[in-house]
Design a protein around this motif. Structure first.
Motif, PDB file in Angstrom:
ATOM      1  N   ASN A 244       0.822  -1.213   0.000  1.00 56.69           N
ATOM      2  CA  ASN A 244       0.000   0.000   0.000  1.00 56.69           C
ATOM      3  C   ASN A 244       0.854   1.261   0.000  1.00 56.69           C
ATOM      4  N   THR A 245       2.085   1.139  -0.545  1.00 58.85           N
ATOM      5  CA  THR A 245       2.964   2.306  -0.595  1.00 58.85           C
ATOM      6  C   THR A 245       2.453   3.344  -1.584  1.00 58.85           C
ATOM      7  N   GLN A 246       1.670   2.926  -2.552  1.00 55.08           N
ATOM      8  CA  GLN A 246       1.042   3.854  -3.487  1.00 55.08           C
ATOM      9  C   GLN A 246      -0.391   4.100  -3.041  1.00 55.08           C
ATOM     10  N   VAL A 247      -0.742   5.342  -2.816  1.00 44.45           N
ATOM     11  CA  VAL A 247      -2.056   5.696  -2.293  1.00 44.45           C
ATOM     12  C   VAL A 247      -3.162   5.192  -3.221  1.00 44.45           C
ATOM     13  N   GLY A 248      -4.124   4.470  -2.633  1.00 46.30           N
ATOM     14  CA  GLY A 248      -5.261   3.986  -3.400  1.00 46.30           C
ATOM     15  C   GLY A 248      -5.082   2.592  -3.968  1.00 46.30           C
ATOM     16  N   TYR A 249      -3.927   1.970  -3.706  1.00 47.65           N
ATOM     17  CA  TYR A 249      -3.674   0.633  -4.230  1.00 47.65           C
ATOM     18  C   TYR A 249      -3.291  -0.309  -3.092  1.00 47.65           C
ATOM     19  N   SER A 250      -3.593  -1.598  -3.278  1.00 47.82           N
ATOM     20  CA  SER A 250      -3.412  -2.567  -2.191  1.00 47.82           C
ATOM     21  C   SER A 250      -2.367  -3.640  -2.482  1.00 47.82           C
ATOM     22  N   HIS A 251      -2.032  -3.866  -3.760  1.00 54.57           N
ATOM     23  CA  HIS A 251      -1.118  -4.950  -4.126  1.00 54.57           C
ATOM     24  C   HIS A 251      -0.174  -4.504  -5.238  1.00 54.57           C
ATOM     25  N   LYS A 252       0.950  -5.190  -5.307  1.00 54.11           N
ATOM     26  CA  LYS A 252       1.940  -4.921  -6.354  1.00 54.11           C
ATOM     27  C   LYS A 252       2.238  -6.217  -7.103  1.00 54.11           C
ATOM     28  N   ILE A 253       2.221  -6.119  -8.442  1.00 50.93           N
ATOM     29  CA  ILE A 253       2.543  -7.257  -9.298  1.00 50.93           C
ATOM     30  C   ILE A 253       3.731  -6.890 -10.176  1.00 50.93           C
ATOM     31  N   THR A 254       4.732  -7.748 -10.174  1.00 51.55           N
ATOM     32  CA  THR A 254       5.934  -7.531 -10.973  1.00 51.55           C
ATOM     33  C   THR A 254       5.950  -8.520 -12.127  1.00 51.55           C
ATOM     34  N   VAL A 255       6.216  -8.010 -13.351  1.00 54.17           N
ATOM     35  CA  VAL A 255       6.289  -8.874 -14.530  1.00 54.17           C
ATOM     36  C   VAL A 255       7.597  -8.603 -15.264  1.00 54.17           C
ATOM     37  N   ASN A 256       8.090  -9.601 -15.937  1.00 52.00           N
ATOM     38  CA  ASN A 256       9.292  -9.483 -16.777  1.00 52.00           C
ATOM     39  C   ASN A 256       8.950  -9.746 -18.230  1.00 52.00           C
ATOM     40  N   LEU A 257       9.571  -8.955 -19.115  1.00 50.32           N
ATOM     41  CA  LEU A 257       9.516  -9.205 -20.549  1.00 50.32           C
ATOM     42  C   LEU A 257      10.938  -9.500 -21.002  1.00 50.32           C
ATOM     43  N   TYR A 258      11.093 -10.518 -21.852  1.00 49.89           N
ATOM     44  CA  TYR A 258      12.415 -10.959 -22.265  1.00 49.89           C
ATOM     45  C   TYR A 258      12.595 -10.757 -23.772  1.00 49.89           C
ATOM     46  N   GLY A 259      13.831 -10.494 -24.181  1.00 51.72           N
ATOM     47  CA  GLY A 259      14.145 -10.376 -25.607  1.00 51.72           C
ATOM     48  C   GLY A 259      14.832  -9.071 -25.922  1.00 51.72           C
ATOM     49  N   SER A 260      16.052  -9.129 -26.494  1.00 48.57           N
ATOM     50  CA  SER A 260      16.839  -7.921 -26.747  1.00 48.57           C
ATOM     51  C   SER A 260      16.248  -7.051 -27.848  1.00 48.57           C
TER      52      SER A 260
END
Length: 397
Positions: A311-327
Motif C-alpha cells: 500500500n505504498t502507493q495511495v489507493g492501491y493494495s497490491h503490487k505485481i511484478t512482470v518481466n519481458l524478455y528479448g533484446s
C-alpha cells in the motif's frame, strides 16, 4: 477493456464510489430446524460462530446510523423468523440463545424446514448494503409428495432463480459458502428423513451474501480468524467478473502506455503494476498465488514474477511484478502489449467430501451432506466461473 485514452482518474474515482467496502449492518441467520439441535448442544459450535461474527463486528465499519446495534442474530426456518438482541461481547449469551430448548420455544415448523426456501429468503433479505450469514447443516428435508430426485432438482432451480433475481438488481451481489466442522450430539437425518443418534464431528455451513467489496473484507477477516484459531475450513466463492479494477503501471509515462522502454544487459524489461484489489472476494491466499493469473498477451516471453500486498502507493493494495524478455523487443514501431488477468476460482475437489447424493446407505450422513450438491449446482448455474475476474493491460514502445 479500458480505452487507453480514457480519463483514468475519473474511471478510478467512479469505481471507488460505486464499490463499497463497508456494510450497513450484519444479519446472522441460524436455521432453527430439528437437525441443528445436535450442534447447539455443543459449546464448540457456539464458540466457532461467536468467533466469526465477533471478528466481523469488531473489524468492519458499519454505515447505518444505528451504530450501537449494527447486527441481528436471527433464528429462522422456512416458516418462522425470530430476532435476538444480544451483546456481541458476550459469548455465553450467544450459547444460551442457541440452546435447543430456547430455540424450540421460539420457532415453529422445525421438523420440515426447507433449506432452499431459507436460502431464498436470506438472499431476498440481503439488500440496502447489508451483509448476511446463514448458518445451517443444509440437511435435506424430503417432501411427502415428491421424490428426492425431483425435489433436489427443484432446490437447484430455486437457488439459481433467487440469485439471478438478486443480481438483476445488484450485479455486484456475491455468495460465499464455508464448510466447517463442529462437535455434534443429537440426531442427524438421512436422505429419507430418518433420525439416528450420533455423537462426533459433523460438517455445517456458513452461507454469506453481500456486495463484492463487503464480501472481500468479510472473507479476509474470517479466513484470518479461522487460520489463527487452527480451525480447518473449505469455501467456495462466486461473483460476476468485474472486468476492470483500478491499477497503474509504475513505468508508464502517461496513462497505460510506457514510452521509450529499453531492456537491461540481460535483455530483460521489468514492469511494476499497482492494483486496488480490495474488492476481490477470493481471499489473500488466492490473490497472492501467481499461478492463479493468466497471461493473455500472445507472448511467450512475458512472465508474472511476483504478487505482494503493498500500500505504498495511495489507493492501491497490491503490487505485481512482470518481466519481458528479448533484446529486440522494443526496436519495432509497433508497441508490445502486456495483458494478464486473475482467473476465477473453480469449485474445488475438496467439496466432493462434503457432498453425498446417493441413497444406497453406504454413507450414514455423519460426515457428508445429502442434497448439498443441488444447492451448490444452483450457485454454479447462476455465475459464469470461466475466464478472468479482471484484466490488466499496458502498451509498451
Amino acid at each position: 477493456m479500458l480505452d487507453m485514452e480514457t480519463d483514468i482518474d475519473s474511471i478510478d474515482s467512479l469505481y471507488k464510489a460505486t464499490h463499497v467496502l463497508s456494510p450497513t449492518r450484519l444479519n446472522i441467520y441460524i436455521e432453527g430446524s430439528v437437525s441443528m439441535d445436535g450442534y447447539m448442544n455443543e459449546k464448540d459450535f457456539a464458540t466457532q460462530l461467536y468467533q466469526v461474527y465477533s471478528t466481523l463486528l469488531n473489524n468492519l465499519t458499519f454505515t447505518k446510523s444505528d451504530k450501537h446495534n449494527p447486527y441481528n442474530l436471527i433464528t429462522a426456518n422456512s416458516d418462522t423468523c425470530v430476532i435476538a438482541k444480544i451483546p456481541c461481547t458476550d459469548p455465553k449469551r450467544v450459547r444460551d440463545w442457541l440452546r435447543p430448548g430456547n430455540v424450540q420455544g421460539k420457532i415453529t415448523g422445525r421438523g420440515k424446514s426447507d433449506i432452499a426456501e431459507v436460502i431464498k429468503s436470506v438472499i431476498g433479505s440481503t439488500k440496502d448494503g447489508a451483509l448476511s450469514i446463514l448458518v445451517s447443516d443444509c440437511a435435506f428435508s424430503p417432501s411427502d409428495s415428491k421424490g428426492a430426485e425431483d425435489q433436489l432438482r427443484n432446490q437447484s432451480e430455486d437457488i439459481h432463480s433467487a440469485l439471478n433475481n438478486r443480481m438483476s438488481q445488484d450485479p455486484d451481489f456475491c455468495v460465499v459458502v464455508y464448510r466447517l466442522v463442529s462437535k455434534f450430539n443429537g440426531k442427524h437425518y438421512d436422505s429419507k428423513d430418518q433420525g439416528q443418534e450420533y455423537h462426533g464431528d459433523r460438517p455445517y455451513f456458513l452461507w454469506i451474501f453481500g456486495e463484492r467489496g463487503v464480501i472481500a473484507q468479510a472473507v479476509n477477516l474470517i479466513d484470518k480468524r479461522l487460520n489463527n484459531d487452527s480451525i480447518k475450513f473449505d469455501r467456495i466463492v462466486a461473483g460476476k467478473p468485474i472486468g476492470y479494477i483500478p491499477y497503474m503501471c509504475d513505468e508508464a509515462a502517461h496513462g497505460y502506455h510506457v514510452l521509450n522502454a529499453t531492456t537491461d544487459a540481460d535483455s530483460v524489461y521489468t514492469l511494476t503494476f499497482y492494483l486496488d484489489m480490495t474488492t476481490v472476494p477470493y481471499g489473500e491466499d488466492y490473490i497472492l498465488d501467481k499461478h492463479n493469473y493468466q497471461v493473455l498477451s500472445n507472448d511467450d516471453e512475458f512472465e508474472i514474477i511476483d504478487i505482494v500486498k503493498d500500500n505504498t502507493q495511495v489507493g492501491y493494495s497490491h503490487k505485481i511484478t512482470v518481466n519481458l524478455y528479448g533484446s529486440d523487443r522494443f526496436k519495432t514501431v509497433s508497441p508490445s502489449c502486456v495483458e494478464f488477468g486473475l482467473n476465477q476460482p473453480k469449485f474445488g475437489e475438496q467439496w466432493k467430501s462434503a457432498i453425498y447424493n446417493s441413497e444406497d446407505g453406504k454413507d450414514p450422513g455423519r460426515v457428508t451432506t445429502f442434497g448439498l450438491q443441488s444447492l451448490v449446482d444452483g450457485i454454479e448455474q447462476s455465475y459464469d466461473l470461466t475466464g478472468q475476474y479482471f484484466i490488466v493491460k499496458t502498451l509498451i514502445n
